[in-house]
Design a protein around this motif. Structure first.
Motif, PDB file in Angstrom:
ATOM      1  N   GLU A 159       0.631  -1.054   0.594  1.00  0.00           N
ATOM      2  CA  GLU A 159      -0.363  -0.701  -0.159  1.00  0.00           C
ATOM      3  C   GLU A 159       0.769   1.129  -0.242  1.00  0.00           C
ATOM      4  N   ALA A 160       2.131   1.464   0.579  1.00  0.00           N
ATOM      5  CA  ALA A 160       2.787   2.456   0.510  1.00  0.00           C
ATOM      6  C   ALA A 160       4.591   1.908   0.248  1.00  0.00           C
ATOM      7  N   GLU A 161       5.572   2.999  -0.370  1.00  0.00           N
ATOM      8  CA  GLU A 161       6.567   2.934  -0.608  1.00  0.00           C
ATOM      9  C   GLU A 161       7.322   3.079   0.144  1.00  0.00           C
ATOM     10  N   ASN A 162       7.007   4.741   0.791  1.00  0.00           N
ATOM     11  CA  ASN A 162       8.184   5.127   1.762  1.00  0.00           C
ATOM     12  C   ASN A 162       7.188   5.587   2.883  1.00  0.00           C
ATOM     13  N   ILE A 163       7.064   5.760   4.235  1.00  0.00           N
ATOM     14  CA  ILE A 163       6.487   5.952   5.303  1.00  0.00           C
ATOM     15  C   ILE A 163       7.130   7.229   5.544  1.00  0.00           C
ATOM     16  N   LEU A 164       6.857   7.896   6.435  1.00  0.00           N
ATOM     17  CA  LEU A 164       7.448   8.608   7.846  1.00  0.00           C
ATOM     18  C   LEU A 164       6.775   8.332   9.001  1.00  0.00           C
ATOM     19  N   VAL A 165       7.763   7.904   9.785  1.00  0.00           N
ATOM     20  CA  VAL A 165       7.206   7.409  11.107  1.00  0.00           C
ATOM     21  C   VAL A 165       7.664   8.691  12.128  1.00  0.00           C
ATOM     22  N   GLY A 166       6.893   9.246  13.137  1.00  0.00           N
ATOM     23  CA  GLY A 166       7.977   9.649  14.023  1.00  0.00           C
ATOM     24  C   GLY A 166       6.944   8.838  15.845  1.00  0.00           C
ATOM     25  N   SER A 167       7.695   9.953  16.856  1.00  0.00           N
ATOM     26  CA  SER A 167       7.701   9.785  18.231  1.00  0.00           C
ATOM     27  C   SER A 167       7.620  10.751  18.398  1.00  0.00           C
ATOM     28  N   THR A 168       6.831  11.744  19.133  1.00  0.00           N
ATOM     29  CA  THR A 168       7.202  13.081  19.929  1.00  0.00           C
ATOM     30  C   THR A 168       6.641  13.142  21.705  1.00  0.00           C
ATOM     31  N   ASP A 169       7.288  14.097  22.180  1.00  0.00           N
ATOM     32  CA  ASP A 169       6.080  14.229  23.824  1.00  0.00           C
ATOM     33  C   ASP A 169       6.964  15.674  24.398  1.00  0.00           C
ATOM     34  N   GLU A 170       6.250  16.059  24.280  1.00  0.00           N
ATOM     35  CA  GLU A 170       7.268  17.582  25.267  1.00  0.00           C
ATOM     36  C   GLU A 170       6.295  17.629  27.051  1.00  0.00           C
ATOM     37  N   GLN A 171       7.070  18.262  27.320  1.00  0.00           N
ATOM     38  CA  GLN A 171       6.800  18.752  28.751  1.00  0.00           C
ATOM     39  C   GLN A 171       6.296  19.838  29.022  1.00  0.00           C
ATOM     40  N   THR A 172       5.038  20.171  30.121  1.00  0.00           N
ATOM     41  CA  THR A 172       4.768  21.467  30.761  1.00  0.00           C
ATOM     42  C   THR A 172       5.341  21.282  31.657  1.00  0.00           C
ATOM     43  N   ASP A 173       4.691  22.578  32.954  1.00  0.00           N
ATOM     44  CA  ASP A 173       5.038  22.510  33.958  1.00  0.00           C
ATOM     45  C   ASP A 173       4.099  21.907  34.680  1.00  0.00           C
ATOM     46  N   ARG A 174       2.884  21.878  34.357  1.00  0.00           N
ATOM     47  CA  ARG A 174       1.603  21.755  35.449  1.00  0.00           C
ATOM     48  C   ARG A 174       2.498  20.346  35.611  1.00  0.00           C
ATOM     49  N   THR A 175       2.505  19.758  34.169  1.00  0.00           N
ATOM     50  CA  THR A 175       1.812  18.434  34.303  1.00  0.00           C
ATOM     51  C   THR A 175       3.280  17.560  35.487  1.00  0.00           C
ATOM     52  N   MET A 176       4.766  18.106  35.335  1.00  0.00           N
ATOM     53  CA  MET A 176       5.912  18.182  35.538  1.00  0.00           C
ATOM     54  C   MET A 176       5.640  18.626  37.343  1.00  0.00           C
ATOM     55  N   GLU A 177       4.525  19.092  37.632  1.00  0.00           N
ATOM     56  CA  GLU A 177       4.107  19.338  39.415  1.00  0.00           C
ATOM     57  C   GLU A 177       3.117  18.628  39.850  1.00  0.00           C
ATOM     58  N   LEU A 178       2.320  18.262  38.853  1.00  0.00           N
ATOM     59  CA  LEU A 178       1.539  16.537  38.947  1.00  0.00           C
ATOM     60  C   LEU A 178       2.713  15.355  39.364  1.00  0.00           C
ATOM     61  N   TYR A 179       3.472  15.412  38.247  1.00  0.00           N
ATOM     62  CA  TYR A 179       4.165  13.911  38.421  1.00  0.00           C
ATOM     63  C   TYR A 179       4.986  13.914  39.711  1.00  0.00           C
ATOM     64  N   PHE A 211      12.710  10.922  14.456  1.00  0.00           N
ATOM     65  CA  PHE A 211      11.280  10.571  12.688  1.00  0.00           C
ATOM     66  C   PHE A 211      12.303  10.118  12.228  1.00  0.00           C
ATOM     67  N   PHE A 212      11.836   8.796  11.549  1.00  0.00           N
ATOM     68  CA  PHE A 212      12.448   8.167  10.527  1.00  0.00           C
ATOM     69  C   PHE A 212      11.931   7.691   9.673  1.00  0.00           C
ATOM     70  N   VAL A 213      12.756   7.382   8.419  1.00  0.00           N
ATOM     71  CA  VAL A 213      11.874   6.784   6.727  1.00  0.00           C
ATOM     72  C   VAL A 213      11.707   5.418   6.526  1.00  0.00           C
ATOM     73  N   LEU A 214      10.896   4.766   6.579  1.00  0.00           N
ATOM     74  CA  LEU A 214      10.469   3.429   6.673  1.00  0.00           C
ATOM     75  C   LEU A 214      10.121   3.422   4.854  1.00  0.00           C
ATOM     76  N   GLY A 215      10.715   2.612   4.439  1.00  0.00           N
ATOM     77  CA  GLY A 215      10.768   2.038   2.924  1.00  0.00           C
ATOM     78  C   GLY A 215      11.051   1.159   2.388  1.00  0.00           C
ATOM     79  N   LYS A 216      10.257   0.052   1.311  1.00  0.00           N
ATOM     80  CA  LYS A 216      10.509  -0.906   1.081  1.00  0.00           C
ATOM     81  C   LYS A 216      11.793  -1.203   0.318  1.00  0.00           C
ATOM     82  N   ASP A 217      12.301  -0.510  -0.512  1.00  0.00           N
ATOM     83  CA  ASP A 217      14.073  -0.526  -1.292  1.00  0.00           C
ATOM     84  C   ASP A 217      14.703  -0.175  -0.255  1.00  0.00           C
ATOM     85  N   LYS A 218      16.470  -1.429  -0.218  1.00  0.00           N
ATOM     86  CA  LYS A 218      17.344  -0.439   0.827  1.00  0.00           C
ATOM     87  C   LYS A 218      18.451   0.222  -0.366  1.00  0.00           C
ATOM     88  N   THR A 219      18.550   1.445   0.378  1.00  0.00           N
ATOM     89  CA  THR A 219      19.086   2.488  -0.277  1.00  0.00           C
ATOM     90  C   THR A 219      20.849   2.829   0.551  1.00  0.00           C
TER      91      THR A 219
END
Length: 353
Positions: A159-179, A211-219
């Motif tokens: 269904e696809a040849e090249n896909i952009l896959v990523g992960s991300t998380d940030e901090q916030t002051d209030r959440t850090m206080e609760l943690y 972030f990563f680019v996943l592909g069906k072909d080796k480069t």
């Protein structure tokens, strides 16, 4: 199943991972409760007018995704898939603060619109004018692994040849206080942290985007082959070794054939016991850890995947990551094992491209 390759890798983290020489300059951190990312100069990547309206996680992801696409020489991917644990928590907090400050009246919708978890994938698509499949996974510490699984299935199904896959998380002051209040974050008196042998609960919290680019072909630039992924929401301590052995058997691998194992030791006594159990299976493998470099957060496994890609490509392991003294002449298979607070256990198997 056809092979799936990781053809580029970019990471913004508490290390200077956008720098080409970051491998030699990794600095462990064990005495702060919260670690902040080293942010790039966003003006070089995002128009200032747009940047002002973006939260930190959107900005980090926009830059990391640009790096990943450029390295893979892809202008428009066939899909964009992002994993996040907390999403755009800065804008969520701003919206909720507005609700309280204005007695639930006369609210501007901007912060609410930008507070949804899929804002990141949406903003990347807008920037690229990409109308392809666009999806966000919110599965706490296995969000990236679910994103990889989706991308792998799409490439395998043609269904696809090249896909952009990523992960991300940030901090916030209030959440850090609760943690801090609920003891997710280590108490001041328990610092500095011994990540491998800690007897106290809590972690040092980090943030970042990978972030990563996943592909069906080796480069010629391919980092690794994404061989397999396994995810389990709940796992008893006694089941840990069986969970790993079943996964290796499924991939026709013996324990000795795993050259390096990257474990998510976080300095939290309750979490570390799982990794200690896993270690016992791999007496002849190089055992590594990484959260003393990245901090703990929902998508910290993005940092470990990024490091694993560079280890496979460079055929070199940074001293600062090593738990034992096993050295390998050739690194062919790397196993990544991660969970958060005893839940959402994931195994990722990477092979040399």
């Amino acid at each position: 199943m056809s092979a799936v390759y990781i053809n580029s890798a970019a990471c913004i983290s508490v290390q200077d991972t956008l720098n080409e020489n970051f491998f030699q300059n990794l600095k462990p951190e064990n005495s702060s409760q919260v670690l902040k990312v080293i942010e790039p100069n966003y003006k070089e990547f995002i128009p200032p007018a747009a940047s002002r309206r973006m939260s930190k996680t959107v900005k980090m992801s926009s830059v990391a995704s640009q790096y990943a696409l450029k390295e893979a020489r892809i202008e428009n991917p066939d899909a964009i898939i992002v994993g996040t644990g907390m999403g755009c928590s800065q804008d969520s907090e701003k919206f909720l603060k507005n609700v309280l400050d204005n007695n639930e009246e006369f609210l501007t919708p901007t912060f609410f619109i930008q507070s949804t978890h899929n804002t990141v994938a949406g903003q990347i698509a807008l920037g690229l004018q990409c109308h392809a499949y666009n999806f966000t996974y919110v599965n706490t510490s296995s969000s990236l692994e679910f994103s990889f699984l989706d991308a792998k299935l799409q490439i395998n199904d043609g269904e696809a040849e090249n896909i952009l896959v990523g992960s991300t998380d940030e901090q916030t002051d209030r959440t850090m206080e609760l943690y801090r209040l609920n003891k997710t974050i280590k108490k001041e008196e328990n610092l500095p942290v011994d990540y491998l042998n800690s007897t106290t609960d809590g972690v040092i919290w980090g943030e970042g985007a990978s972030f990563f680019v996943l592909g069906k072909d080796k480069t010629e630039n391919s980092y690794a082959q994404l061989k397999d992924i396994q995810i389990s929401n709940r796992l008893d301590l006694e089941e840990t070794q069986q969970f790993i052995e079943d996964f290796l058997a499924k991939n026709n691998l013996k324990n000795d054939e795993i050259d390096a194992v990257i474990l998510g030791f976080s300095g939290d006594a309750k979490s570390n016991v799982y990794y200690a159990k896993a270690m016992n299976l791999f007496e002849n493998s190089a055992l590594l850890y990484y959260k003393h470099l990245s901090g703990e957060f929902n998508t910290a496994s993005g940092f470990s995947t990024f490091m694993a890609c560079h280890i496979l490509k460079n055929q070199e392991i940074p001293e600062v990551m090593m738990i034992n003294s096993v050295k390998k002449d050739r690194i062919k298979n790397i196993l990544l094992y991660n969970h958060l607070g005893g839940n959402d256990h994931s195994l990722v198997l990477l092979g040399k491209a």
